[in-house]
Structures are given as structure tokens and as C-alpha cells.
Design an enzyme around this catalytic site. Structure first.
Site, PDB file in Angstrom:
ATOM      1  N   HIS A 286     -28.610 -36.562  -3.834  1.00  0.00           N
ATOM      2  CA  HIS A 286     -28.983 -36.265  -5.219  1.00  0.00           C
ATOM      3  C   HIS A 286     -27.828 -36.567  -6.161  1.00  0.00           C
ATOM      4  CE1 HIS A 286     -32.998 -34.333  -5.171  1.00  0.00           C
ATOM      5  NE2 HIS A 286     -32.728 -34.316  -3.883  1.00  0.00           N
TER       6      HIS A 286
ATOM      7  N   TYR B 239     -32.920 -26.356 -12.606  1.00  0.00           N
ATOM      8  CA  TYR B 239     -32.451 -24.976 -12.756  1.00  0.00           C
ATOM      9  C   TYR B 239     -32.874 -24.554 -14.162  1.00  0.00           C
ATOM     10  CZ  TYR B 239     -29.350 -25.396  -8.661  1.00  0.00           C
ATOM     11  OH  TYR B 239     -28.838 -25.558  -7.390  1.00  0.00           O
TER      12      TYR B 239
ATOM     13  N   PRO C 249     -27.317 -17.496  -4.300  1.00  0.00           N
ATOM     14  CA  PRO C 249     -27.681 -18.882  -3.984  1.00  0.00           C
ATOM     15  C   PRO C 249     -27.680 -19.830  -5.183  1.00  0.00           C
ATOM     16  CG  PRO C 249     -29.624 -17.470  -3.961  1.00  0.00           C
ATOM     17  CD  PRO C 249     -28.454 -16.566  -4.164  1.00  0.00           C
TER      18      PRO C 249
ATOM     19  N   LYS D 143     -23.557 -22.575  -2.739  1.00  0.00           N
ATOM     20  CA  LYS D 143     -22.234 -22.694  -2.125  1.00  0.00           C
ATOM     21  C   LYS D 143     -22.119 -22.094  -0.723  1.00  0.00           C
ATOM     22  CE  LYS D 143     -19.681 -24.926  -5.040  1.00  0.00           C
ATOM     23  NZ  LYS D 143     -20.465 -26.165  -4.844  1.00  0.00           N
TER      24      LYS D 143
HETATM   25  C1  PHB Z   1     -32.827 -24.827  -1.830  1.00  0.00           C
HETATM   26  O1  PHB Z   1     -33.309 -25.958  -1.829  1.00  0.00           O
HETATM   27  O2  PHB Z   1     -33.200 -23.964  -1.046  1.00  0.00           O
HETATM   28  C2  PHB Z   1     -31.783 -24.482  -2.829  1.00  0.00           C
HETATM   29  C3  PHB Z   1     -31.219 -25.495  -3.586  1.00  0.00           C
HETATM   30  C4  PHB Z   1     -30.247 -25.175  -4.524  1.00  0.00           C
HETATM   31  C5  PHB Z   1     -29.854 -23.857  -4.712  1.00  0.00           C
HETATM   32  C6  PHB Z   1     -30.415 -22.849  -3.951  1.00  0.00           C
HETATM   33  C7  PHB Z   1     -31.384 -23.162  -3.006  1.00  0.00           C
HETATM   34  O3  PHB Z   1     -28.934 -23.569  -5.663  1.00  0.00           O
END
Ligand code: PHB
Length: 403
Positions: free
Chosen positions: A79, A213, A305, A309
Site C-alpha cells: 500500500h 481512517y 490498533p 504498530k
Molecule cells: C487491519 O486490517 O486489521 C488493520 C489495519 C490497520 C489498522 C488496524 C487494523 O490500523
């Protein structure tokens, strides 16, 4: 105390067969350092534990350059950025342009499956369904554990002992090794958040090329992915929320509400086949070692999460710890082992800061004032409105150079 049925010796005893424990075992075995890994859970259980899925480049390199030979090349998805969405508008942070880096989406349970396969291929001694019942002699030069097998047909009253020169607690956030190390000089530093994540897996096509996000007045949402046909998404919820109270329709309309905007962005939906409420906190145990016993990964620290990290920090610990153990195994000197926690904690606290920052900036709080809610939009604009702002976030998201 009854005497153990058997006593086994090894140079490095590792409690925990998650990615941290298995990666350490793998790196040590490659250099000829004898080790044994024990985990209470079955292979099946760990391989179905869903966690975040973002790997920094050095974490990818640890898999691909050390002969794990898993499926990351085939299933991992590189990504180039993330989409920060607020006020109903998307702001793309393009990592290669900002900081010359990318990240790879590869689910943590796949990392585990690859590492476990590599250990099995190389004849590693990894014992699943093996519960540590006691940690022994942490202040001696031959610490150890007592353990019993939980496997079908095993006698649960039969206790065995493992003795080692170094004992590693890589046994996750509820670490039994960490508990045994607590003394008057140790500190548990933590921060609690008044929310959790509602996580789903759905059979649906991707909704967007990059992860989204989103901050919305109804709360945070994250639109992540697993493959062309399976998607992973989360939305901020109350820690007491019950997954069974949420129908597919209700989940999709909540997620859609949080990413809606004047651009008409619409999620691609489909059947939801997994739903879980994931509570989280920020936590660090200091020191991360005592004598010949060392903690690595979630056993020593957990992060929310939001910054993705957790696994990267665990691998960073393991990189430093493996290097220190190899120096000790080669020369008998403990200098690098003694320096482990200072090196590891420098990164841990940067990651704690980043994860706390992302979490606070993207989630909403019931007790926030109108001033606070408006201020956060100013904060988000100061990130997305300047190259320096975006670089600051991108540098942290893609990870700091190895120490
Ligand atoms: C996920 O794909 O599970 C995931 C991706 C990014 C994050 C947290 C979880 O910040």
C-alpha cells in the site's frame, strides 16, 4: 511442590508461539542456537486470532530475507498510502512521495501460519497446547518453567520442567512470564480508553484502493481489506457492546454513516461472517527484563490498533533481542543483552505516542466539549494541509529506521 515428570534443558526457552516467539525461535535456530517454544493455545486457535494487518517494510524484510518463504509475496498487498477522512472529505497521504516508503497489508494470522510452517520445516521444537503453570528461579542463571500438556489424551496432572540459560516471555498481553517478573522496582504504565472497536470480516469487494481512517461525529471507522473478495472493517463502539445485537444491516448503515460525505462515497457491502468487539489500551512494563529473563512484543507493551504498530513493535523487539542473544551465544558477553531494553523502549515509546495520537485524533468522546471537537478538526487540517504535517504522520505510520 510435586517433582516434575521430565526435565528438559535448552539454551533459550520461549513462552508464546505468536509471531514474536516464533520469529525469535526462527532467527536463533538459523544461527544454531537451541531453543524450545511453548504455547497454551493450539495452532488452530492462533491461526484464527484476527489482529491488525499492516507490516512496515523492515517487518516484511524479516520474513522474506530470513527464509520464512511464506505466502507474503503472493498474498501481501503493498500500500502506498492511507486516506484520512474527516468532515466528509478524503485526504490521501501518499507515502512514497512523502517519505519514500510503503507498507504491506498482510494479516497477522497469516504471518503466524507462515512462521509456524517455517519452524516445522526446519525441525523446530514448538509445542502448542502446552500450558506454563509456573515460572521458576527468575533470579538465577538457569531459570525455567513448569508446564503441562493440554492436548487430547495427555494427563493434565503430569507436570514437566524446562530449564534454560535465557527465558523469553513472548506470551502476549496476559503474559505469565511478565507476572513472574513483577517486583518492587517494576512499573506498569498504562492508559485506558473509553471505547473499543467493533471489527467485522465481510465477503465484499474493496471499497477503496487505500485504507480509510475516518473521523465522524458518530465516531471513528476504519475501512481495511483482506483480499479482493474479503474486507476487514472496524467502527468505534462502547466497550460493553454485544456483537450479537448487531445485524448486518445495522452494521453496514453505521459504517456507511461514518464515511459518508458530499463526494457520495459508498461502501461496497456483502455478507458479514465474523464480528468481534475488541477492547484496547496502551500499556508498557518497565523494565522489560530481569536477570536472564526478557519480555518481547505484547507481553511487554500493547498499543491501540489505530497506528497498526503492534506486530511491527514485536518484530522490532525480536530483531534487537535476537542480535543480543547471538552476541551472547558467540562470545559469552552480556553487554548487548543488558542494552536490549533501552534500545527497545526508545521505539516502544515513539510507537506509544503515535498510537495514542492517532487514536485521540480520530475517535470521539461522549465527554468532549464543542471546543474539543472543533479543535480536533483543526489538528487534522494541520496534518493534511501541509507537506510537513503529512510527512510527520507518514514517517511514523511507515516506521522508524532500525536501531
Ligand atoms: C487491519 O486490517 O486489521 C488493520 C489495519 C490497520 C489498522 C488496524 C487494523 O490500523
Amino acid at each position: 511442590m510435586t517433582s516434575p515428570q521430565t526435565t528438559t534443558g535448552t539454551r533459550v526457552g520461549i513462552v508464546g508461539a505468536g509471531p514474536a516467539g516464533l520469529m525469535l525461535s526462527h532467527l536463533l535456530a538459523r544461527a544454531g542456537v537451541d531453543n524450545i517454544v511453548l504455547d497454551r493455545r493450539s495452532h488452530e486457535e492462533i491461526s484464527h486470532t484476527h489482529r491488525a494487518g499492516i507490516l512496515e517494510q523492515p517487518s516484511v524484510d524479516m520474513l522474506t530475507q530470513t527464509g520464512v518463504d511464506g505466502r507474503i509475496g503472493e498474498l501481501g498487498d503493498e500500500h502506498e498510502g492511507i486516506d484520512l477522512r474527516f468532515g466528509g472529505e478524503s485526504h490521501l497521504l501518499h507515502f512514497p512521495e512523502l517519505v519514500g516508503a510503503t507498507v504491506t497489508l498482510y494479516a497477522q494470522n497469516e504471518v503466524f501460519v507462515d512462521l509456524a510452517a517455517a519452524r516445522a520445516r526446519d525441525g523446530g521444537d514448538v509445542r502448542f497446547e502446552t500450558e506454563v503453570t509456573e515460572v521458576l528461579d527468575v533470579d538465577s542463571d538457569r531459570p525455567g518453567v513448569r508446564f503441562r500438556s493440554l492436548a487430547d489424551g495427555a494427563d493434565p496432572d503430569e507436570v514437566h520442567e524446562l530449564r534454560c540459560d535465557l527465558l523469553i516471555g513472548a506470551d502476549g498481553s496476559r503474559s505469565v512470564v511478565r507476572r513472574a517478573l513483577a517486583d518492587g522496582g517494576s512499573q506498569d504504565l498504562s492508559h485506558e480508553y473509553p471505547f473499543a472497536w467493533f471489527g467485522i470480516l465481510a465477503e465484499a469487494p474493496k471499497s477503496s484502493p487505500e485504507l480509510i481512517y475516518a473521523r465522524h461525529e458518530r465516531g471513528f471507522a476504519l475501512i481495511s481489506q483482506r483480499s479482493e473478495t474479503v474486507q476487514r472493517m472496524y467502527f468505534q463502539c462502547d466497550p460493553g457492546e454485544k456483537p450479537e445485537d448487531w445485524s448486518d444491516d445495522r452494521i453496514w448503515s453505521e459504517l456507511q454513516a461514518r464515511v459518508s460525505g458530499p463526494d457520495g462515497f459508498e461502501l461496497k457491502t456483502g455478507p458479514i461472517f465474523d464480528r468481534t468487539v475488541l477492547p484496547f489500551r496502551s500499556f508498557v512494563r518497565q523494565p522489560m527484563s530481569r536477570g536472564s529473563v526478557f519480555l518481547a512484543g505484547d507481553a511487554a507493551h500493547t498499543v491501540p490498533p489505530t497506528g497498526a504498530k503492534g506486530l511491527n513493535l514485536a518484530f522490532a523487539d525480536v530483531r534487537v533481542l535476537a542480535d543480543a542473544i547471538l552476541a551472547w551465544a558467540d562470545t559469552g558477553t552480556r553487554e548487548k543483552l543488558d542494552g536490549y531494553q533501552d534500545t527497545a523502549l526508545r521505539r516502544v515509546w515513539k510507537a506509544q505516542n503515535f498510537s495514542f495520537w492517532m487514536t485521540s485524533m480520530l475517535h470521539t468522546r461522549a465527554d468532549a466539549t464543542a471546543f474539543e471537537n472543533r479543535r480536533i478538526l483543526g489538528e487534522l487540517e494541520s496534518v493534511t494541509g501541509s507537506r510537513f504535517g503529512m510527512q510527520h504522520l507518514a514517517e511514523q505510520y511507515t516506521g522508524w529506521p532500525n536501531s
